[in-house]
Design a protein around this motif. Sequence first.
Motif, PDB file in Angstrom:
ATOM      1  N   ILE A  25       0.863  -1.183   0.000  1.00 56.60           N
ATOM      2  CA  ILE A  25       0.000   0.000   0.000  1.00 56.60           C
ATOM      3  C   ILE A  25       0.894   1.225   0.000  1.00 56.60           C
ATOM      4  O   ILE A  25       1.711   1.415   0.908  1.00 56.60           O
ATOM      5  N   SER A  26       0.758   2.065  -1.039  1.00 57.68           N
ATOM      6  CA  SER A  26       1.578   3.288  -1.141  1.00 57.68           C
ATOM      7  C   SER A  26       0.683   4.505  -0.917  1.00 57.68           C
ATOM      8  O   SER A  26      -0.416   4.601  -1.475  1.00 57.68           O
ATOM      9  N   PHE A  27       1.170   5.454  -0.110  1.00 51.74           N
ATOM     10  CA  PHE A  27       0.406   6.631   0.287  1.00 51.74           C
ATOM     11  C   PHE A  27       1.100   7.903  -0.187  1.00 51.74           C
ATOM     12  O   PHE A  27       2.330   7.972  -0.256  1.00 51.74           O
ATOM     13  N   VAL A  28       0.288   8.937  -0.466  1.00 52.79           N
ATOM     14  CA  VAL A  28       0.777  10.295  -0.702  1.00 52.79           C
ATOM     15  C   VAL A  28      -0.081  11.223   0.153  1.00 52.79           C
ATOM     16  O   VAL A  28      -1.315  11.171   0.086  1.00 52.79           O
ATOM     17  N   SER A  29       0.564  12.067   0.939  1.00 47.38           N
ATOM     18  CA  SER A  29      -0.173  12.983   1.818  1.00 47.38           C
ATOM     19  C   SER A  29      -0.585  14.236   1.056  1.00 47.38           C
ATOM     20  O   SER A  29      -0.153  14.483  -0.071  1.00 47.38           O
ATOM     21  N   GLN A  30      -1.420  15.051   1.696  1.00 48.38           N
ATOM     22  CA  GLN A  30      -1.859  16.300   1.081  1.00 48.38           C
ATOM     23  C   GLN A  30      -0.696  17.256   0.821  1.00 48.38           C
ATOM     24  O   GLN A  30      -0.763  18.077  -0.097  1.00 48.38           O
ATOM     25  N   ASP A  31       0.369  17.154   1.607  1.00 45.79           N
ATOM     26  CA  ASP A  31       1.549  17.991   1.376  1.00 45.79           C
ATOM     27  C   ASP A  31       2.641  17.217   0.644  1.00 45.79           C
ATOM     28  O   ASP A  31       3.818  17.563   0.728  1.00 45.79           O
ATOM     29  N   ASP A  32       2.232  16.135  -0.047  1.00 45.40           N
ATOM     30  CA  ASP A  32       3.087  15.399  -0.992  1.00 45.40           C
ATOM     31  C   ASP A  32       4.238  14.629  -0.342  1.00 45.40           C
ATOM     32  O   ASP A  32       5.268  14.392  -0.976  1.00 45.40           O
ATOM     33  N   PHE A  33       4.059  14.204   0.900  1.00 45.56           N
ATOM     34  CA  PHE A  33       4.982  13.238   1.489  1.00 45.56           C
ATOM     35  C   PHE A  33       4.475  11.829   1.164  1.00 45.56           C
ATOM     36  O   PHE A  33       3.273  11.619   0.962  1.00 45.56           O
ATOM     37  N   THR A  34       5.388  10.867   1.137  1.00 40.83           N
ATOM     38  CA  THR A  34       5.009   9.496   0.788  1.00 40.83           C
ATOM     39  C   THR A  34       5.321   8.557   1.949  1.00 40.83           C
ATOM     40  O   THR A  34       6.191   8.825   2.791  1.00 40.83           O
ATOM     41  N   ALA A  35       4.598   7.450   1.968  1.00 42.24           N
ATOM     42  CA  ALA A  35       4.821   6.392   2.957  1.00 42.24           C
ATOM     43  C   ALA A  35       4.251   5.104   2.372  1.00 42.24           C
ATOM     44  O   ALA A  35       3.566   5.109   1.344  1.00 42.24           O
ATOM     45  N   TYR A  36       4.539   3.986   3.043  1.00 37.39           N
ATOM     46  CA  TYR A  36       3.997   2.716   2.547  1.00 37.39           C
ATOM     47  C   TYR A  36       3.788   1.747   3.704  1.00 37.39           C
ATOM     48  O   TYR A  36       4.349   1.903   4.800  1.00 37.39           O
ATOM     49  N   ALA A  37       2.951   0.769   3.445  1.00 38.64           N
ATOM     50  CA  ALA A  37       2.740  -0.346   4.365  1.00 38.64           C
ATOM     51  C   ALA A  37       2.725  -1.617   3.529  1.00 38.64           C
ATOM     52  O   ALA A  37       2.046  -1.679   2.495  1.00 38.64           O
ATOM     53  N   SER A  38       3.487  -2.629   3.952  1.00 39.78           N
ATOM     54  CA  SER A  38       3.623  -3.854   3.169  1.00 39.78           C
ATOM     55  C   SER A  38       3.373  -5.068   4.051  1.00 39.78           C
ATOM     56  O   SER A  38       3.766  -5.083   5.231  1.00 39.78           O
ATOM     57  N   TYR A  39       2.711  -6.081   3.493  1.00 42.01           N
ATOM     58  CA  TYR A  39       2.439  -7.343   4.194  1.00 42.01           C
ATOM     59  C   TYR A  39       2.907  -8.477   3.289  1.00 42.01           C
ATOM     60  O   TYR A  39       2.512  -8.567   2.118  1.00 42.01           O
ATOM     61  N   ASP A  40       3.771  -9.365   3.843  1.00 41.22           N
ATOM     62  CA  ASP A  40       4.419 -10.366   3.000  1.00 41.22           C
ATOM     63  C   ASP A  40       3.505 -11.525   2.604  1.00 41.22           C
ATOM     64  O   ASP A  40       3.897 -12.385   1.810  1.00 41.22           O
ATOM     65  N   ASN A  41       2.293 -11.548   3.140  1.00 43.56           N
ATOM     66  CA  ASN A  41       1.327 -12.561   2.728  1.00 43.56           C
ATOM     67  C   ASN A  41      -0.081 -11.955   2.806  1.00 43.56           C
ATOM     68  O   ASN A  41      -0.431 -11.331   3.805  1.00 43.56           O
ATOM     69  N   PHE A  42      -0.831 -12.124   1.749  1.00 39.71           N
ATOM     70  CA  PHE A  42      -2.168 -11.521   1.680  1.00 39.71           C
ATOM     71  C   PHE A  42      -3.092 -12.485   0.938  1.00 39.71           C
ATOM     72  O   PHE A  42      -2.800 -12.918  -0.180  1.00 39.71           O
ATOM     73  N   TRP A  43      -4.187 -12.845   1.592  1.00 42.56           N
ATOM     74  CA  TRP A  43      -5.185 -13.668   0.922  1.00 42.56           C
ATOM     75  C   TRP A  43      -6.561 -13.460   1.536  1.00 42.56           C
ATOM     76  O   TRP A  43      -6.684 -12.900   2.621  1.00 42.56           O
ATOM     77  N   LEU A  44      -7.592 -13.878   0.815  1.00 45.32           N
ATOM     78  CA  LEU A  44      -8.983 -13.717   1.240  1.00 45.32           C
ATOM     79  C   LEU A  44      -9.673 -15.070   1.311  1.00 45.32           C
ATOM     80  O   LEU A  44      -9.421 -15.949   0.470  1.00 45.32           O
ATOM     81  N   GLU A  45     -10.528 -15.199   2.307  1.00 44.28           N
ATOM     82  CA  GLU A  45     -11.395 -16.373   2.342  1.00 44.28           C
ATOM     83  C   GLU A  45     -12.490 -16.218   1.290  1.00 44.28           C
ATOM     84  O   GLU A  45     -12.646 -15.163   0.674  1.00 44.28           O
ATOM     85  N   ASP A  46     -13.270 -17.280   1.064  1.00 43.74           N
ATOM     86  CA  ASP A  46     -14.248 -17.252  -0.028  1.00 43.74           C
ATOM     87  C   ASP A  46     -15.492 -16.432   0.356  1.00 43.74           C
ATOM     88  O   ASP A  46     -15.602 -15.898   1.460  1.00 43.74           O
ATOM     89  N   GLU A  47     -16.442 -16.410  -0.567  1.00 40.66           N
ATOM     90  CA  GLU A  47     -17.618 -15.559  -0.385  1.00 40.66           C
ATOM     91  C   GLU A  47     -18.480 -15.996   0.783  1.00 40.66           C
ATOM     92  O   GLU A  47     -19.156 -15.162   1.407  1.00 40.66           O
ATOM     93  N   SER A  48     -18.482 -17.298   1.093  1.00 39.52           N
ATOM     94  CA  SER A  48     -19.292 -17.773   2.215  1.00 39.52           C
ATOM     95  C   SER A  48     -18.777 -17.227   3.547  1.00 39.52           C
ATOM     96  O   SER A  48     -19.531 -17.142   4.517  1.00 39.52           O
ATOM     97  N   LYS A  49     -17.504 -16.832   3.583  1.00 38.13           N
ATOM     98  CA  LYS A  49     -16.914 -16.225   4.799  1.00 38.13           C
ATOM     99  C   LYS A  49     -16.769 -14.713   4.628  1.00 38.13           C
ATOM    100  O   LYS A  49     -16.038 -14.080   5.385  1.00 38.13           O
ATOM    101  N   PHE A  50     -17.483 -14.175   3.640  1.00 42.06           N
ATOM    102  CA  PHE A  50     -17.513 -12.724   3.394  1.00 42.06           C
ATOM    103  C   PHE A  50     -16.112 -12.165   3.114  1.00 42.06           C
ATOM    104  O   PHE A  50     -15.798 -11.047   3.497  1.00 42.06           O
ATOM    105  N   PHE A  51     -15.276 -12.975   2.440  1.00 42.34           N
ATOM    106  CA  PHE A  51     -13.953 -12.553   1.991  1.00 42.34           C
ATOM    107  C   PHE A  51     -13.112 -11.977   3.135  1.00 42.34           C
ATOM    108  O   PHE A  51     -12.477 -10.919   3.000  1.00 42.34           O
TER     109      PHE A  51
END
Length: 389
Positions: A246-272
């Motif tokens: 996730i990459s961010f830009v602030s209103q005054d044009d500073f940047t930051a990020y947040a990263s997760y080394d594993n990302f997945w979703l459960e299926d629709e029956s578990k509301f993702f």
Amino acid sequence: MIWITLFWIYMFPNLFALPNMTVDIKSAELDEPVTLTEDFEDAFLQSQKEHSVRNVDREKCTVPCEMTAKLMQDEKHSWCSNVQHAMATYSRSTRKLIRDLIDEQQKTLEFLSNQVMELTTKVHSLSLDVQRSNSEMFSVKPMHAHGRDCSDIMETLEAVTPKIPSGVYIIQPENSELLFEVFCEMDYMEGGWTVIQRRTDGLTDFKRAWSSYLDGFGPLPGEHWLGLRKVHSIVGQRNTRFKLHISFVSQDDFTAYASYDNFWLEDESKFFAVHLGRYAGSAGDAFRGYEQEQNQDTAPFSTSDVDNDGCIPFCTFDGKAVESCSVQHNNTGWWFNQCGQANLNGSPLDQDRSTQPHLHWDTWTKNGEPVSIKSVTMKIRRVEGSNLK
């Protein structure tokens, strides 16, 4: 008779000093009557007439002069009174004119403000119509998959071309019947990123129901949400895992990020429900927050019409009782858990004239206050190896 004449001559000598008037006294004998000439008689009568006129004029002057002075005084008083009345009337009319002008300007400003609001609404509506038209156009044209995801496309094209452009590509995840378009970022941090969400200018309305968040909305090159079903089909491929960046830009044009080394979703029956690996970055781990009740990891997805936020019967958020986190965030969808510290799908309130999205990632702070975010992009990339899910 002579004595009477002498008396008049003595009393009024001027009356008889006329060149054409002759009285011969020396030659007249005392016993003879003195005879006045005709000219004398005329002069005498004229003198009496002028004397009478002067008396009349004197009488006429005395009374009218006093009356004239009084009339002039009355006229002066009346004139002053009229001037004062005219000035008062002018002052009142001027104040009324100024008030009318101010009221007219206020009405004009309100009218122009309403016109601007209507134009903004129309522009937004036209933008949505264009987006729908583009979606319909894409849905009917024949599509051929370029790869399973943007990482797979990059690996394939690297052998053919040294520079792969970012843009819209067609993918078909493994073991999925879904064939759809995605935006691939090929020039960001070694490339191969599949964009699943982008917020930039507030032109796309994220105030949506469950069905919209299922299938996705918005133009892929601009603000959009890819769709829960599509994201699930990408991260659910066998023998793969995906990292979330996730990459961010602030209103005054500073940047930051947040990263997760594993990302997945459960299926629709578990509301993702979302699952996240280890965090790294400079914006803080807002998904997990500072306290356990703020942890949004493993939280199911919620919208205003499908409420899975755990607020039963209500949550306390910012000191207020909240029955629905989605409603609290202007009916937008996210992985809420008693609201939490993150919502990157936030939308301006209806009474807010700003078109900028209201994005929350409250662990990114400056001077103890959450940073005001101007834009954000959520993207995923394949990480080769065994499936950790």
